[in-house]
Design a protein around this motif. Structure first.
Motif, PDB file in Angstrom:
ATOM      1  N   UNK A 331      35.987  41.777  38.665  1.00  0.00           N
ATOM      2  CA  UNK A 331      36.083  42.453  39.968  1.00  0.00           C
ATOM      3  C   UNK A 331      34.772  42.334  40.730  1.00  0.00           C
ATOM      4  N   UNK A 332      33.636  42.510  40.064  1.00  0.00           N
ATOM      5  CA  UNK A 332      32.334  42.387  40.739  1.00  0.00           C
ATOM      6  C   UNK A 332      32.165  40.994  41.340  1.00  0.00           C
ATOM      7  N   UNK A 333      32.539  39.964  40.586  1.00  0.00           N
ATOM      8  CA  UNK A 333      32.413  38.590  41.087  1.00  0.00           C
ATOM      9  C   UNK A 333      33.351  38.354  42.263  1.00  0.00           C
ATOM     10  N   UNK A 334      34.565  38.892  42.184  1.00  0.00           N
ATOM     11  CA  UNK A 334      35.535  38.699  43.262  1.00  0.00           C
ATOM     12  C   UNK A 334      35.104  39.412  44.537  1.00  0.00           C
ATOM     13  N   UNK A 335      34.501  40.587  44.407  1.00  0.00           N
ATOM     14  CA  UNK A 335      34.012  41.304  45.589  1.00  0.00           C
ATOM     15  C   UNK A 335      32.964  40.459  46.314  1.00  0.00           C
ATOM     16  N   UNK A 336      32.070  39.829  45.555  1.00  0.00           N
ATOM     17  CA  UNK A 336      31.046  38.982  46.170  1.00  0.00           C
ATOM     18  C   UNK A 336      31.682  37.821  46.926  1.00  0.00           C
ATOM     19  N   UNK A 337      32.656  37.161  46.302  1.00  0.00           N
ATOM     20  CA  UNK A 337      33.335  36.057  46.966  1.00  0.00           C
ATOM     21  C   UNK A 337      34.084  36.536  48.207  1.00  0.00           C
ATOM     22  N   UNK A 338      34.702  37.701  48.107  1.00  0.00           N
ATOM     23  CA  UNK A 338      35.438  38.248  49.249  1.00  0.00           C
ATOM     24  C   UNK A 338      34.501  38.515  50.419  1.00  0.00           C
ATOM     25  N   UNK A 339      33.352  39.095  50.157  1.00  0.00           N
ATOM     26  CA  UNK A 339      32.403  39.402  51.220  1.00  0.00           C
ATOM     27  C   UNK A 339      31.850  38.131  51.854  1.00  0.00           C
TER      28      UNK A 339
END
Length: 463
Positions: A331-339
């Motif tokens: 989830x932490x990695x996906x949040x970064x990609x999303x931002x």
């Protein structure tokens, strides 16, 4: 010749829009000319087809381009320019990329069995209208960026729904996205490097296959059965190729309508653990599945399985609200990609989705929708059996039936003939990893009007 997107600033979509506007102003793209298709533009510029769809839609809205159903996009002629008019009856053809290029511009009729959505009157327009009115009455309607994770109250509501299915979901391990399509893109960006081997269902979701290939993955199909993937074949593929991940659609599968049985689910998870392979389950039709069926993550937890879902299939496609359930590190990695790629998801859409999910009528309406889809599947099976055309899976509350054409009838040619009558079909070649020829069609049972069966009967010489 590709446009110079780097010459402009803004999001990727905005840069494409500005680059096309500049090409038209500089007459690099001339008035009246056909422009590259969505697929062609995406391939030549190394961008997602979804980004090109959004950019082309803006250019059509701004009057720069004209969309011609079944024939692509053209530069709008200037008034009094003397340019040759765009043909009123464009040639309609079907090839392995037809569904991607024409997915968002279907014929204006209910004869769209190649589409991936429900008919407009099957959605809860009353619930959406009530939610819109309630949002409009708020003293301070949401005009700011939302939480990068997505609206907390919606994540809390989803956690309750998902926990009831056995998923280890909490508000902190759910990431909201702009539809399941963005969720897939983010997971691919995080998980897949160029050259990685990934497995997918065969047949499988055509947009997923395209996204993986665009990421540089080596995509290999795992043959599908009425109970899910062929686990003997899957075991051999994992042993031979050591894949990075297996992307699969376990319930109400697109395109076949079949679902995993329990034995298949357990064997798939056992193989994934044995070969250190991620499982990404695309469970967008979960709300339509009969109660009691379990998603893969409910059986194996979040350490090996990434769960993708959506509320758009049953609430309204225009809401574009999807989600990912995964462990904290993912989830932490996906949040970064999303931002980095799109900032936050739409707070307005998330508030509307929350309102509709919290409506006391939601569960009753959902059961009516399941019942209606099951009835449509039963009617579709009866219609195809009367033609002598086999249907792959037993009837279920799925949008799709996978139908086998007789040997003398070519699926792509049948699709081309149907387009001439404004009937939208989806030939099976679109859902194969290497676009292999196949005698199957994906049919959306909610769009199988009598005129469609009349066309099938005529095409098969059974009138």
């Amino acid at each position: 010749m590709p446009l110079q997107l780097d010459a402009f600033s803004g999001s990727l979509t905005e840069r494409i829009v500005m680059a096309v506007q500049d090409a038209v102003q500089q007459r690099q793209w001339r008035a009246g000319e056909q422009v590259p298709s969505i697929r062609q533009f995406a391939a030549s510029h190394g961008v997602s087809t979804f980004t090109v769809v959004e950019a082309y839609d803006r250019l059509v809205a701004d009057g720069v381009l004209i969309a011609r159903r079944g024939d692509g996009f053209y530069v709008r002629p200037r008034a009094g320019s003397g340019q040759i008019a765009i043909p009123r009856q464009p040639q309609k053809t079907a090839d392995a990329y037809w569904l991607i290029d024409n997915h968002f511009n279907p014929a204006d009729s209910d004869r769209q069995p190649g589409s991936g959505w429900l008919p407009a009157d099957w959605y809860d327009h009353g619930g959406l209208a009530r939610s819109l009115r309630a949002l409009g009455r708020e003293m301070q309607p949401p005009a700011h960026y939302g939480d990068p994770m997505g609206l907390l109250r919606l994540r809390q509501t989803l956690a309750g729904h998902l926990a009831a299915q056995g998923l280890p979901a909490t508000p902190d391990n759910i990431l909201l996205t702009q539809g399941a399509s963005q969720a897939l893109q983010l997971v691919i960006k995080m998980l897949v490097n160029s050259g990685d081997v990934v497995l997918v269902d065969d047949p499988g979701y055509c947009n997923l296959i395209t996204l993986l290939k665009m990421a540089g993955a080596r995509v290999i199909g795992a043959p599908w059965t009425v109970h899910g993937p062929d686990t003997a074949e899957l075991a051999q593929l994992m042993q031979t190729h050591r894949p990075r991940a297996f992307f699969t659609n376990p319930r109400l599968h697109n395109p076949t309508g079949a679902s995993y049985d329990q034995a298949t689910a357990h064997r798939v998870l056992q193989l994934a653990e044995q070969h250190a392979c991620w499982v990404v389950e695309d469970d967008v039709s979960a709300a339509l599945a009969e109660p009691g069926s379990n998603p893969l993550q409910a059986l194996a937890g979040t350490q090996r399985v990434i769960h993708i879902g959506s509320v758009s299939k049953t609430l309204a496609p225009s809401l574009r609200v999807g989600y990912v359930v995964a462990n904290d590190e993912v989830i932490d990695a996906l949040v970064n990609h999303k931002m980095l790629t799109g900032l936050t998801s739409s707070l307005i859409n998330e508030q509307l989705a929350l309102s509709m999910l919290s409506d006391g009528r939601y569960r009753r309406r959902l059961q009516k929708l399941r019942d209606r889809l099951l009835a449509a599947n039963l009617a579709a099976r009866h219609g195809f059996e009367s033609l002598g055309w086999p249907v792959f899976a037993e009837p279920a509350p799925s949008l799709f039936a996978w139908v086998q054409l007789p040997p003398a009838l070519d699926a792509v040619r049948c699709t081309e003939a149907a387009l001439q009558q404004d009937i939208l079909l989806a030939p099976g070649v679109l859902f194969r990893v290497q676009a292999e020829a196949t005698p199957w069609l994906r049919c959306n049972v909610a769009h199988l009007a009598p005129e469609v069966f009349a066309f099938f009967a005529a095409a098969g010489g059974q009138q």
